[in-house]
Design a protein around this motif. Sequence first.
Motif, PDB file in Angstrom:
ATOM      1  N   GLN A 285       2.417   6.699   5.537  1.00 26.45           N
ATOM      2  CA  GLN A 285       3.733   6.659   6.178  1.00 26.45           C
ATOM      3  C   GLN A 285       4.544   5.428   5.769  1.00 26.45           C
ATOM      4  O   GLN A 285       5.727   5.335   6.120  1.00 26.45           O
ATOM      5  CB  GLN A 285       3.559   6.691   7.691  1.00 26.45           C
ATOM      6  CG  GLN A 285       2.668   5.593   8.246  1.00 26.45           C
ATOM      7  CD  GLN A 285       2.447   5.714   9.742  1.00 26.45           C
ATOM      8  OE1 GLN A 285       3.332   6.158  10.465  1.00 26.45           O
ATOM      9  NE2 GLN A 285       1.258   5.327  10.205  1.00 26.45           N
ATOM     10  N   TYR A 286       3.917   4.486   5.040  1.00 31.09           N
ATOM     11  CA  TYR A 286       4.628   3.284   4.602  1.00 31.09           C
ATOM     12  C   TYR A 286       4.766   3.254   3.078  1.00 31.09           C
ATOM     13  O   TYR A 286       4.988   2.190   2.496  1.00 31.09           O
ATOM     14  CB  TYR A 286       3.887   2.019   5.042  1.00 31.09           C
ATOM     15  CG  TYR A 286       3.677   1.912   6.536  1.00 31.09           C
ATOM     16  CD1 TYR A 286       4.731   1.595   7.391  1.00 31.09           C
ATOM     17  CD2 TYR A 286       2.412   2.126   7.093  1.00 31.09           C
ATOM     18  CE1 TYR A 286       4.535   1.495   8.757  1.00 31.09           C
ATOM     19  CE2 TYR A 286       2.210   2.027   8.458  1.00 31.09           C
ATOM     20  CZ  TYR A 286       3.272   1.712   9.281  1.00 31.09           C
ATOM     21  OH  TYR A 286       3.078   1.613  10.652  1.00 31.09           O
ATOM     22  N   ILE A 287       4.617   4.417   2.432  1.00 27.36           N
ATOM     23  CA  ILE A 287       4.546   4.423   0.969  1.00 27.36           C
ATOM     24  C   ILE A 287       5.845   3.942   0.324  1.00 27.36           C
ATOM     25  O   ILE A 287       5.835   3.366  -0.765  1.00 27.36           O
ATOM     26  CB  ILE A 287       4.178   5.836   0.481  1.00 27.36           C
ATOM     27  CG1 ILE A 287       3.890   5.804  -1.024  1.00 27.36           C
ATOM     28  CG2 ILE A 287       5.254   6.842   0.814  1.00 27.36           C
ATOM     29  CD1 ILE A 287       3.328   7.095  -1.563  1.00 27.36           C
ATOM     30  N   ARG A 288       6.992   4.123   0.992  1.00 25.28           N
ATOM     31  CA  ARG A 288       8.265   3.667   0.421  1.00 25.28           C
ATOM     32  C   ARG A 288       8.477   2.176   0.608  1.00 25.28           C
ATOM     33  O   ARG A 288       8.955   1.491  -0.297  1.00 25.28           O
ATOM     34  CB  ARG A 288       9.427   4.429   1.051  1.00 25.28           C
ATOM     35  CG  ARG A 288       9.465   5.919   0.691  1.00 25.28           C
ATOM     36  CD  ARG A 288      10.704   6.583   1.267  1.00 25.28           C
ATOM     37  NE  ARG A 288      10.786   7.989   0.878  1.00 25.28           N
ATOM     38  CZ  ARG A 288      11.784   8.797   1.223  1.00 25.28           C
ATOM     39  NH1 ARG A 288      12.793   8.319   1.987  1.00 25.28           N
ATOM     40  NH2 ARG A 288      11.786  10.057   0.834  1.00 25.28           N
ATOM     41  N   ASN A 289       8.118   1.665   1.773  1.00 22.27           N
ATOM     42  CA  ASN A 289       8.374   0.257   2.065  1.00 22.27           C
ATOM     43  C   ASN A 289       7.265  -0.667   1.560  1.00 22.27           C
ATOM     44  O   ASN A 289       7.547  -1.807   1.179  1.00 22.27           O
ATOM     45  CB  ASN A 289       8.538   0.063   3.579  1.00 22.27           C
ATOM     46  CG  ASN A 289       9.709   0.841   4.131  1.00 22.27           C
ATOM     47  OD1 ASN A 289      10.711   1.040   3.453  1.00 22.27           O
ATOM     48  ND2 ASN A 289       9.588   1.291   5.377  1.00 22.27           N
ATOM     49  N   ALA A 290       6.028  -0.185   1.586  1.00 22.00           N
ATOM     50  CA  ALA A 290       4.898  -1.025   1.185  1.00 22.00           C
ATOM     51  C   ALA A 290       3.909  -0.183   0.369  1.00 22.00           C
ATOM     52  O   ALA A 290       2.852   0.210   0.861  1.00 22.00           O
ATOM     53  CB  ALA A 290       4.212  -1.625   2.414  1.00 22.00           C
ATOM     54  N   PRO A 291       4.242   0.150  -0.877  1.00 22.25           N
ATOM     55  CA  PRO A 291       3.348   1.002  -1.675  1.00 22.25           C
ATOM     56  C   PRO A 291       1.999   0.362  -1.991  1.00 22.25           C
ATOM     57  O   PRO A 291       1.041   1.074  -2.303  1.00 22.25           O
ATOM     58  CB  PRO A 291       4.156   1.246  -2.956  1.00 22.25           C
ATOM     59  CG  PRO A 291       5.122   0.116  -3.031  1.00 22.25           C
ATOM     60  CD  PRO A 291       5.460  -0.224  -1.613  1.00 22.25           C
ATOM     61  N   HIS A 292       1.917  -0.983  -1.901  1.00 24.87           N
ATOM     62  CA  HIS A 292       0.644  -1.633  -2.192  1.00 24.87           C
ATOM     63  C   HIS A 292      -0.439  -1.232  -1.193  1.00 24.87           C
ATOM     64  O   HIS A 292      -1.632  -1.266  -1.524  1.00 24.87           O
ATOM     65  CB  HIS A 292       0.825  -3.155  -2.167  1.00 24.87           C
ATOM     66  CG  HIS A 292       1.164  -3.695  -0.811  1.00 24.87           C
ATOM     67  ND1 HIS A 292       2.456  -3.745  -0.324  1.00 24.87           N
ATOM     68  CD2 HIS A 292       0.369  -4.202   0.180  1.00 24.87           C
ATOM     69  CE1 HIS A 292       2.456  -4.275   0.880  1.00 24.87           C
ATOM     70  NE2 HIS A 292       1.210  -4.553   1.216  1.00 24.87           N
ATOM     71  N   MET A 293      -0.050  -0.840   0.012  1.00 27.89           N
ATOM     72  CA  MET A 293      -1.034  -0.429   1.011  1.00 27.89           C
ATOM     73  C   MET A 293      -1.788   0.831   0.571  1.00 27.89           C
ATOM     74  O   MET A 293      -2.959   1.021   0.898  1.00 27.89           O
ATOM     75  CB  MET A 293      -0.343  -0.175   2.354  1.00 27.89           C
ATOM     76  CG  MET A 293       0.266  -1.409   2.988  1.00 27.89           C
ATOM     77  SD  MET A 293       1.288  -1.018   4.443  1.00 27.89           S
ATOM     78  CE  MET A 293       0.183   0.036   5.384  1.00 27.89           C
ATOM     79  N   LEU A 294      -1.101   1.689  -0.172  1.00 24.96           N
ATOM     80  CA  LEU A 294      -1.711   2.931  -0.648  1.00 24.96           C
ATOM     81  C   LEU A 294      -2.328   2.780  -2.029  1.00 24.96           C
ATOM     82  O   LEU A 294      -3.332   3.435  -2.339  1.00 24.96           O
ATOM     83  CB  LEU A 294      -0.653   4.040  -0.675  1.00 24.96           C
ATOM     84  CG  LEU A 294      -1.093   5.419  -1.183  1.00 24.96           C
ATOM     85  CD1 LEU A 294      -2.140   6.029  -0.249  1.00 24.96           C
ATOM     86  CD2 LEU A 294       0.105   6.341  -1.319  1.00 24.96           C
ATOM     87  N   LEU A 295      -1.762   1.917  -2.847  1.00 23.79           N
ATOM     88  CA  LEU A 295      -2.177   1.814  -4.242  1.00 23.79           C
ATOM     89  C   LEU A 295      -3.633   1.383  -4.389  1.00 23.79           C
ATOM     90  O   LEU A 295      -4.401   2.011  -5.121  1.00 23.79           O
ATOM     91  CB  LEU A 295      -1.252   0.837  -4.970  1.00 23.79           C
ATOM     92  CG  LEU A 295      -1.628   0.514  -6.424  1.00 23.79           C
ATOM     93  CD1 LEU A 295      -1.528   1.763  -7.283  1.00 23.79           C
ATOM     94  CD2 LEU A 295      -0.735  -0.591  -6.974  1.00 23.79           C
ATOM     95  N   TRP A 296      -4.034   0.329  -3.682  1.00 21.82           N
ATOM     96  CA  TRP A 296      -5.355  -0.247  -3.922  1.00 21.82           C
ATOM     97  C   TRP A 296      -6.504   0.607  -3.384  1.00 21.82           C
ATOM     98  O   TRP A 296      -7.470   0.859  -4.124  1.00 21.82           O
ATOM     99  CB  TRP A 296      -5.405  -1.667  -3.348  1.00 21.82           C
ATOM    100  CG  TRP A 296      -4.447  -2.585  -4.025  1.00 21.82           C
ATOM    101  CD1 TRP A 296      -3.302  -3.127  -3.514  1.00 21.82           C
ATOM    102  CD2 TRP A 296      -4.533  -3.036  -5.375  1.00 21.82           C
ATOM    103  NE1 TRP A 296      -2.676  -3.897  -4.442  1.00 21.82           N
ATOM    104  CE2 TRP A 296      -3.407  -3.871  -5.610  1.00 21.82           C
ATOM    105  CE3 TRP A 296      -5.441  -2.838  -6.413  1.00 21.82           C
ATOM    106  CZ2 TRP A 296      -3.173  -4.493  -6.821  1.00 21.82           C
ATOM    107  CZ3 TRP A 296      -5.216  -3.453  -7.633  1.00 21.82           C
ATOM    108  CH2 TRP A 296      -4.096  -4.275  -7.830  1.00 21.82           C
ATOM    109  N   PRO A 297      -6.486   1.084  -2.157  1.00 19.36           N
ATOM    110  CA  PRO A 297      -7.593   1.958  -1.736  1.00 19.36           C
ATOM    111  C   PRO A 297      -7.632   3.270  -2.506  1.00 19.36           C
ATOM    112  O   PRO A 297      -8.718   3.784  -2.821  1.00 19.36           O
ATOM    113  CB  PRO A 297      -7.338   2.189  -0.242  1.00 19.36           C
ATOM    114  CG  PRO A 297      -5.910   1.857  -0.025  1.00 19.36           C
ATOM    115  CD  PRO A 297      -5.567   0.814  -1.026  1.00 19.36           C
TER     116      PRO A 297
END
Length: 324
Positions: A285-297
């Motif tokens: 749900q934060y992929i637009r504002n904080a893509p780093h949260m999704l990228l690493w895991p």
Amino acid sequence: MPEQTPDEAISSAGAGGVMDLALEEGTTLERTPGGPEGTGPAEKPRSLWSDAWRDLRRNPVFIISALIILFLVIISIWPSLIADQDPLNCDLAKAQQGSQPGHPFGFDGQGCDVYTRTVYGARNSVTVGVCSTLGVTLLGGVLGGLAGFFGGLSDSVLSRVTDVFFGIPVVLGGLVFLSVVTSSTVWPVIGFIVLLGWPQIARIARGSVITAKQNDYVQAARALGASNTRMMLRHITPNAIAPVIVVATIALGTYISLEATLSFLGVGLKPPAVSWGIDISAASQYIRNAPHMLLWPAGALAVTVLAFIMLGDAVRDALDPKLR
């Protein structure tokens, strides 16, 4: 004096000469290279497993995937070697912030360090993959092997049961089975994967055992009075287990991906457990504002699954003589 042909030499030598020629020929054979007095010791015939190991050591795909998996196993057992923080220690004031000194992957929506959670998430993912593979291989291999060896009614019953389990969608089955489980440990997920994963291994083991028991050495052992247990353990299993190992190795990466999928849907591992699937679900749900949260895991999950699939492909190439 004209030279004699071999036939003339034998006929002129008589019985004693024939014996001397035979002894001389035997001595010559003993002194050929590779014999006791030759240039080196005779080479022992290599087995399928020794040939496979030799091929694997020369395969760069196997070496790279094995090193990645070894690294994952080490950080799963001792995550504190490369991550010295607590994955549950969060600071809401730093929520969704990017990379900072000491926090190379930034922070998630709760202010938890993404790097630390990514490292600690490997433990549950690898545990689910390894334990599920062991359970599926043991259950499916035993049932499929026994059905293929004895045939008859047991084979027919196993075939019908596997057809029933193959008809159950994995994700839908997980939503139904795990939705009533409140535990946040990995064991319900492992049990579910074993419950729906054993039919594939059972079919592979059944077909491999049926092929192996038709070989001449098994028929010779049966004619000499070998018991069913001895034939199964000594002659059939070592020659029928290779396809099972190949399929199980490839399936291990699939089980890790399945655990992440179920955790993403909210029915697999549940907080406070640390899992790549949980982190991916929270970061979606934060992929637009904080893509780093999704990228690493997500990247760690992709690399892990790819490493096990590459390892399975390398093992398959080494154990299948038709591909050499």
